[in-house]
Design a protein around this motif. Structure first.
Motif, short mmCIF file in Angstrom:
data_model
loop_
_atom_site.label_atom_id
_atom_site.label_comp_id
_atom_site.label_asym_id
_atom_site.label_seq_id
_atom_site.Cartn_x
_atom_site.Cartn_y
_atom_site.Cartn_z
N VAL A 118 0.87 -1.17 0.00
CA VAL A 118 0.00 0.00 0.00
C VAL A 118 0.91 1.22 0.00
O VAL A 118 1.76 1.37 0.87
N VAL A 119 0.75 2.10 -0.97
CA VAL A 119 1.63 3.26 -1.13
C VAL A 119 1.43 4.25 0.03
O VAL A 119 2.39 4.82 0.53
N ALA A 120 0.22 4.44 0.49
CA ALA A 120 -0.09 5.44 1.50
C ALA A 120 0.39 5.07 2.90
O ALA A 120 0.59 5.94 3.73
N ASP A 121 0.58 3.78 3.19
CA ASP A 121 0.99 3.35 4.52
C ASP A 121 2.01 2.22 4.39
O ASP A 121 1.68 1.14 3.90
N ALA A 122 3.23 2.46 4.84
CA ALA A 122 4.32 1.48 4.69
C ALA A 122 4.13 0.25 5.56
O ALA A 122 4.82 -0.74 5.38
N ARG A 123 3.17 0.30 6.51
CA ARG A 123 2.92 -0.86 7.36
C ARG A 123 1.89 -1.81 6.76
O ARG A 123 1.66 -2.88 7.29
N GLN A 124 1.26 -1.42 5.65
CA GLN A 124 0.15 -2.20 5.11
C GLN A 124 0.48 -2.86 3.78
O GLN A 124 1.21 -2.30 2.97
N VAL A 125 -0.12 -4.03 3.57
CA VAL A 125 -0.09 -4.72 2.29
C VAL A 125 -1.50 -5.22 2.00
O VAL A 125 -2.30 -5.41 2.92
N VAL A 126 -1.80 -5.41 0.72
CA VAL A 126 -3.08 -5.97 0.31
C VAL A 126 -2.82 -7.37 -0.21
O VAL A 126 -2.01 -7.56 -1.12
N VAL A 127 -3.49 -8.35 0.38
CA VAL A 127 -3.37 -9.75 -0.04
C VAL A 127 -4.64 -10.08 -0.82
O VAL A 127 -5.75 -9.92 -0.31
N ALA A 150 3.13 -12.43 13.56
CA ALA A 150 4.51 -12.42 14.05
C ALA A 150 5.37 -11.58 13.12
O ALA A 150 5.17 -11.58 11.91
N GLU A 151 6.31 -10.84 13.72
CA GLU A 151 7.21 -10.01 12.93
C GLU A 151 8.63 -10.19 13.42
O GLU A 151 8.86 -10.31 14.62
N GLY A 152 9.55 -10.23 12.48
CA GLY A 152 10.96 -10.30 12.79
C GLY A 152 11.72 -9.28 11.97
O GLY A 152 11.13 -8.49 11.22
N VAL A 153 13.02 -9.30 12.08
CA VAL A 153 13.86 -8.35 11.36
C VAL A 153 13.72 -8.53 9.86
O VAL A 153 13.62 -7.58 9.10
N ALA A 203 11.30 -10.74 8.27
CA ALA A 203 10.05 -11.30 7.77
C ALA A 203 8.86 -10.87 8.61
O ALA A 203 9.00 -10.53 9.78
N VAL A 204 7.69 -10.90 7.97
CA VAL A 204 6.41 -10.68 8.63
C VAL A 204 5.54 -11.89 8.30
O VAL A 204 5.35 -12.22 7.13
N ALA A 205 5.03 -12.57 9.32
CA ALA A 205 4.19 -13.74 9.11
C ALA A 205 2.72 -13.31 9.14
O ALA A 205 2.28 -12.63 10.07
N VAL A 206 1.98 -13.71 8.10
CA VAL A 206 0.58 -13.32 7.95
C VAL A 206 -0.25 -14.59 7.79
O VAL A 206 0.14 -15.52 7.08
N ARG A 207 -1.40 -14.61 8.45
CA ARG A 207 -2.34 -15.74 8.29
C ARG A 207 -3.65 -15.16 7.76
O ARG A 207 -4.21 -14.24 8.34
N VAL A 208 -4.13 -15.72 6.63
CA VAL A 208 -5.40 -15.31 6.03
C VAL A 208 -6.33 -16.53 6.11
O VAL A 208 -6.02 -17.58 5.55
N ARG A 252 -12.04 -13.37 -6.77
CA ARG A 252 -10.85 -12.74 -6.18
C ARG A 252 -11.33 -11.63 -5.24
O ARG A 252 -12.23 -10.88 -5.59
N LYS A 253 -10.68 -11.53 -4.06
CA LYS A 253 -11.06 -10.50 -3.11
C LYS A 253 -9.83 -9.99 -2.37
O LYS A 253 -9.03 -10.79 -1.89
N PRO A 254 -9.65 -8.66 -2.29
CA PRO A 254 -8.49 -8.11 -1.56
C PRO A 254 -8.77 -8.04 -0.07
O PRO A 254 -9.90 -7.77 0.36
N VAL A 255 -7.72 -8.28 0.73
CA VAL A 255 -7.80 -8.19 2.19
C VAL A 255 -6.62 -7.35 2.65
O VAL A 255 -5.48 -7.59 2.23
N LEU A 256 -6.86 -6.39 3.52
CA LEU A 256 -5.83 -5.49 4.02
C LEU A 256 -5.17 -6.08 5.26
O LEU A 256 -5.84 -6.56 6.16
N VAL A 257 -3.83 -6.05 5.30
CA VAL A 257 -3.06 -6.51 6.45
C VAL A 257 -2.20 -5.35 6.94
O VAL A 257 -1.56 -4.68 6.14
N THR A 258 -2.20 -5.12 8.25
CA THR A 258 -1.39 -4.05 8.83
C THR A 258 -0.38 -4.65 9.79
O THR A 258 -0.75 -5.34 10.73
N ALA A 259 0.89 -4.37 9.55
CA ALA A 259 1.97 -4.83 10.44
C ALA A 259 2.22 -3.77 11.50
O ALA A 259 1.77 -2.63 11.38
N LYS A 260 2.97 -4.13 12.52
CA LYS A 260 3.29 -3.18 13.59
C LYS A 260 4.32 -2.15 13.13
O LYS A 260 4.28 -1.00 13.54
#
Length: 163
Positions: free
Chosen positions: A74-83, A101-104, A106-111, A123-131
């Motif tokens: 996501v361009v507007a927020d560096a903590r977010q991705v769209v899956v 879970a987040e590490g140096v 990698a970021v682990a995501v469960r959908v 197809r459907k987009p889902v927003l994920v926000t990391a810390k």
């Protein structure tokens, strides 16, 4: 001289305790990032009970990992991705994406989603926000690593060979 050696032994003991703590914390973080020690898999089987037949059979939706079709930043927020996932039309409930879970590196995501039977897929987009900002870290989505490209899209890091 005796007092100096006591302080030396004390210093060594503190150092060893610190190193053991750092190693234990590292193992804990790695197990969270890569899914080791999950309580869902290691819980004991429930006790068997006598079931009575029901008059009408209703399909029970099952919670399962969603099939991932693509990932983009996501361009507007560096903590977010769209899956982007495959989800059944009108048959899915509780479509969720969680950065658990987040590490140096990698970021682990469960959908996950609850899916009924006999549905058409879309197809459907889902927003994920990391810390923290995702940056160039690898995303591990439902156990599959995805690496960033220069265009902001992600590609699967491991692909099955066709040869």
């Amino acid at each position: 001289m005796k007092s100096g050696s006591v302080w030396f032994v004390y210093g060594v003991a503190v150092l060893v305790t610190f190193v053991i703590g750092v190693v234990a914390f590292g193992v804990f973080v790695l197990s969270k990032v890569f899914g080791g020690g999950s309580t869902e898999e290691s819980s004991p089987a429930p006790a068997v009970v006598q079931a009575s037949p029901s008059v009408r059979a209703t399909p029970v939706p099952r919670k399962r990992a969603a099939q991932v079709l693509g990932v983009r930043a996501v361009v507007a927020d560096a903590r977010q991705v769209v899956v982007t996932v495959a989800t059944p039309v009108g048959c899915a409930k509780n479509l969720r994406a969680v950065a658990y879970a987040e590490g140096v590196g990698a970021v682990a995501v469960r959908v996950t989603q609850e899916v009924g039977a006999g549905c058409r897929w879309q197809r459907k987009p889902v927003l994920v926000t990391a810390k923290a900002p995702v940056g160039d870290r690898t995303l591990i989505v439902n156990g599959t690593p995805w690496t960033p490209t220069e265009s902001g899209e992600y590609q699967q890091a491991l692909r099955a060979s066709t040869s």
